[in-house]
Design an enzyme around this catalytic site. Structure first.
Site, PDB file in Angstrom:
ATOM      1  N   GLN A 153      39.033  47.828  46.049  1.00 17.80           N
ATOM      2  CA  GLN A 153      37.993  48.397  45.119  1.00 17.80           C
ATOM      3  C   GLN A 153      37.433  49.602  45.353  1.00 17.80           C
ATOM      4  O   GLN A 153      37.241  50.616  44.481  1.00 17.80           O
ATOM      5  CB  GLN A 153      37.027  47.367  44.958  1.00 17.80           C
ATOM      6  CG  GLN A 153      37.140  46.116  44.171  1.00 17.80           C
ATOM      7  CD  GLN A 153      35.967  45.159  44.008  1.00 17.80           C
ATOM      8  OE1 GLN A 153      34.968  45.644  43.628  1.00 17.80           O
ATOM      9  NE2 GLN A 153      36.346  43.964  44.311  1.00 17.80           N
ATOM     10  N   CYS A 207      28.210  54.095  53.700  1.00 21.46           N
ATOM     11  CA  CYS A 207      28.906  55.040  52.412  1.00 21.46           C
ATOM     12  C   CYS A 207      29.648  56.089  52.364  1.00 21.46           C
ATOM     13  O   CYS A 207      28.834  57.357  52.846  1.00 21.46           O
ATOM     14  CB  CYS A 207      27.519  55.191  51.548  1.00 21.46           C
ATOM     15  SG  CYS A 207      27.887  55.996  49.883  1.00 21.46           S
ATOM     16  N   GLU A 244      39.904  30.357  44.417  1.00 18.01           N
ATOM     17  CA  GLU A 244      39.933  31.767  44.078  1.00 18.01           C
ATOM     18  C   GLU A 244      41.130  31.904  42.828  1.00 18.01           C
ATOM     19  O   GLU A 244      42.035  31.800  43.147  1.00 18.01           O
ATOM     20  CB  GLU A 244      40.321  32.801  44.973  1.00 18.01           C
ATOM     21  CG  GLU A 244      40.556  34.093  44.595  1.00 18.01           C
ATOM     22  CD  GLU A 244      39.370  35.100  43.797  1.00 18.01           C
ATOM     23  OE1 GLU A 244      39.714  35.079  42.541  1.00 18.01           O
ATOM     24  OE2 GLU A 244      38.328  35.344  44.431  1.00 18.01           O
ATOM     25  N   CYS A 272      28.159  49.307  46.316  1.00 23.29           N
ATOM     26  CA  CYS A 272      28.441  50.814  46.631  1.00 23.29           C
ATOM     27  C   CYS A 272      27.532  51.694  45.858  1.00 23.29           C
ATOM     28  O   CYS A 272      27.849  52.318  44.995  1.00 23.29           O
ATOM     29  CB  CYS A 272      29.845  51.359  46.510  1.00 23.29           C
ATOM     30  SG  CYS A 272      30.073  52.916  47.174  1.00 23.29           S
ATOM     31  N   LYS A 284      25.383  45.773  50.054  1.00 21.12           N
ATOM     32  CA  LYS A 284      26.452  45.562  49.019  1.00 21.12           C
ATOM     33  C   LYS A 284      27.723  46.665  49.290  1.00 21.12           C
ATOM     34  O   LYS A 284      27.466  47.350  48.317  1.00 21.12           O
ATOM     35  CB  LYS A 284      25.780  45.455  47.723  1.00 21.12           C
ATOM     36  CG  LYS A 284      24.999  44.677  47.483  1.00 21.12           C
ATOM     37  CD  LYS A 284      24.188  44.558  46.157  1.00 21.12           C
ATOM     38  CE  LYS A 284      23.759  43.034  45.666  1.00 21.12           C
ATOM     39  NZ  LYS A 284      23.243  42.251  46.894  1.00 21.12           N
ATOM     40  N   THR A 285      28.247  46.570  50.247  1.00 17.93           N
ATOM     41  CA  THR A 285      29.349  47.642  50.466  1.00 17.93           C
ATOM     42  C   THR A 285      30.413  46.785  51.318  1.00 17.93           C
ATOM     43  O   THR A 285      30.240  45.803  52.070  1.00 17.93           O
ATOM     44  CB  THR A 285      29.028  48.895  51.490  1.00 17.93           C
ATOM     45  OG1 THR A 285      28.676  48.575  52.832  1.00 17.93           O
ATOM     46  CG2 THR A 285      27.424  49.497  50.816  1.00 17.93           C
ATOM     47  N   ASP A 293      28.331  41.019  48.428  1.00 19.44           N
ATOM     48  CA  ASP A 293      27.488  41.463  47.462  1.00 19.44           C
ATOM     49  C   ASP A 293      26.847  40.357  46.799  1.00 19.44           C
ATOM     50  O   ASP A 293      25.558  40.796  46.296  1.00 19.44           O
ATOM     51  CB  ASP A 293      28.395  42.055  46.130  1.00 19.44           C
ATOM     52  CG  ASP A 293      29.183  43.128  46.645  1.00 19.44           C
ATOM     53  OD1 ASP A 293      28.937  43.877  47.504  1.00 19.44           O
ATOM     54  OD2 ASP A 293      30.184  43.751  45.646  1.00 19.44           O
TER      55      ASP A 293
END
Length: 437
Positions: free
Chosen positions: A28, A364, A19, A167, A326-327, A318
């Protein structure tokens, strides 16, 4: 991020994390709140090095080459990392360059130094909350928009692209918050502002119950929307869309019958404020590798998250090619599945049918106002309001309703739960005990 696990006796570290970005663990989901001036950038920034599990080796380099046939990952510094098992959690890239007029912005990650790119966006009159720097600039731009609305009619545009995005509710969240901030400035100020949502898709939400609820919320707030509009260009205060909302009937000679054909029309919309959700994609070095696919995402079994071609490779977050997910809430469910399956592969050489499966859980927390949130939870099995495990709760608490309690969850609880709660199970036992106490 990629994580490799080696069983070689000579290795001091059995797990290695590749990383390069020092702010890669930053929060985020908080960028929406920064974009509306409710948080500052400092409220969401966290350092990668503070969250590295105690018995792991951190390689501060970027993975750029994947050789799954030989179980090797190579980095931008020339380091060759061998693995027995590989986990890919690299997220997505923000493809602003895919929009004409924003080529200079390029492709970005959410974390990192994006100041120059945000200056390029600002020069084109564009706001975008998908980086920490961008979220900060969005609030500055929103304040100017509200100030302008105090004396004249203004137009605000919010977009949703034609690609999968992290998201799916975020493009609407920032619009709801812009509406709230205008209302704070006064009824006359809000009346001067035309807020318009242009999504590429044909609905507000993939689940009917939530779609219906959101449409009602938009109508109550006098927020406008036009489906099937994809942003293709930004020029001089004008957003250019591909309007594909209309159809015509044409005769198909092979089928010998009339079929519907989409009509594509280029339309231009003036704006005083625009929030752009960029097209998103897998990083090219991954998507174009043997581990990628034609669409770029990592092809995995949607329940086991195991690569469809390479059984010692897994993906989550994601970048994983699953129908939903994708959350951050999805990743929270996915990592447990990946861990269990890797352990099974190590011990048994296979994944038992009885192992924990990812069921497509997605959540969400849709911010609808300053003080209210609609908590949308679903999975691919139910495709309806609430999931099976939450059926008892949803019979008592209608999840399509905006509630203050979910605002408290979103603003005060989710960040510590994510940043600290999930990390406690990975850090050293003494440190964990200190954190708990």
């Amino acid at each position: 991020s990629t994580l490799s696990s080696s069983s070689a006796a000579s290795d001091v570290y059995k797990r290695q994390i590749i990383e390069p970005e020092s702010d890669s663990v930053s929060y985020q989901p908080g960028q929406t709140l920064v974009g509306a001036g409710l948080w500052t950038k400092g409220d969401i920034l966290y350092k990668r090095d503070d969250f590295v599990p105690y018995d792991n080796k951190l390689i501060k380099e970027k993975a750029i080459e994947f050789d799954p046939d030989n179980n090797i990952v190579r980095t931008d510094k020339g380091t060759e990392v061998k693995y027995d098992f590989l986990v890919i959690a690299a997220g997505v890239k923000l493809n602003y360059a895919g929009i004409k007029g924003l080529e200079e912005v390029g492709e970005l990650y959410s974390s990192g130094d994006n100041v120059a790119a945000i200056k390029a966006l600002t020069a084109r009159g564009v706001s975008s909350i998908y980086t920490a720097d961008g979220a900060e600039q969005t609030w500055t731009n929103m304040e100017a928009f509200i100030e302008k609305a105090k004396g004249e009619k203004v137009k605000g545009i919010f977009t949703h692209p034609n690609t999968p995005i992290k998201c799916g509710g975020a493009p609407k969240k920032i619009m709801y918050l812009a509406n709230a901030r205008l209302n704070e400035a006064g009824a006359e100020v809000r009346a001067n502002a035309d807020l318009h949502f242009y999504p590429n898709g044909g609905s507000m939400f993939g689940i009917k119950d939530y779609h219906t609820a959101i449409v009602k919320q938009f109508e109550q707030r006098n927020m406008n929307y036009s489906y099937k509009h994809n942003l293709i260009e930004i020029k001089n205060g004008i957003a250019v869309f591909d309007d594909h909302s209309q159809f015509k009937e044409v005769y198909d000679e092979d089928l010998e019958e009339n079929v519907k054909e989409t009509i594509h029309t280029t339309v231009e919309k003036e704006f005083d404020f625009i929030h752009v959700t960029p097209p998103m994609k897998a990083p090219d070095e991954i998507g174009n590798s043997k581990l990628g696919s034609k669409k770029g995402w990592i092809p995995v079994n949607k329940e086991t998250l195991q690569h469809v071609k390479f059984p010692n490779v897994f993906a989550l977050g994601d970048i994983a090619a699953v129908p939903m997910g994708k959350t951050g809430g999805s990743a929270r469910k996915q990592y447990k599945v990946v861990v269990n399956n890797i352990i099974s592969m190590m011990e048994k050489g296979e994944i038992p049918v009885s192992n924990l499966k990812y069921e497509g859980y997605t959540v969400c927390p849709l911010i609808t106002d300053i003080g209210t949130v609609m908590l949308a939870e679903f999975n691919w099995a139910s495709k309806k309001t609430g999931s099976g495990k939450n059926a008892a709760m949803t019979s008592l608490i209608d999840p399509t309703k905006e509630r203050y309690i979910w605002w408290l969850l979103k603003v005060y609880l989710l960040k510590p739960m994510t940043v600290y709660g999930l990390s406690l199970i990975h850090i050293s036992e003494p440190t964990r005990q200190e954190a708990i106490s």
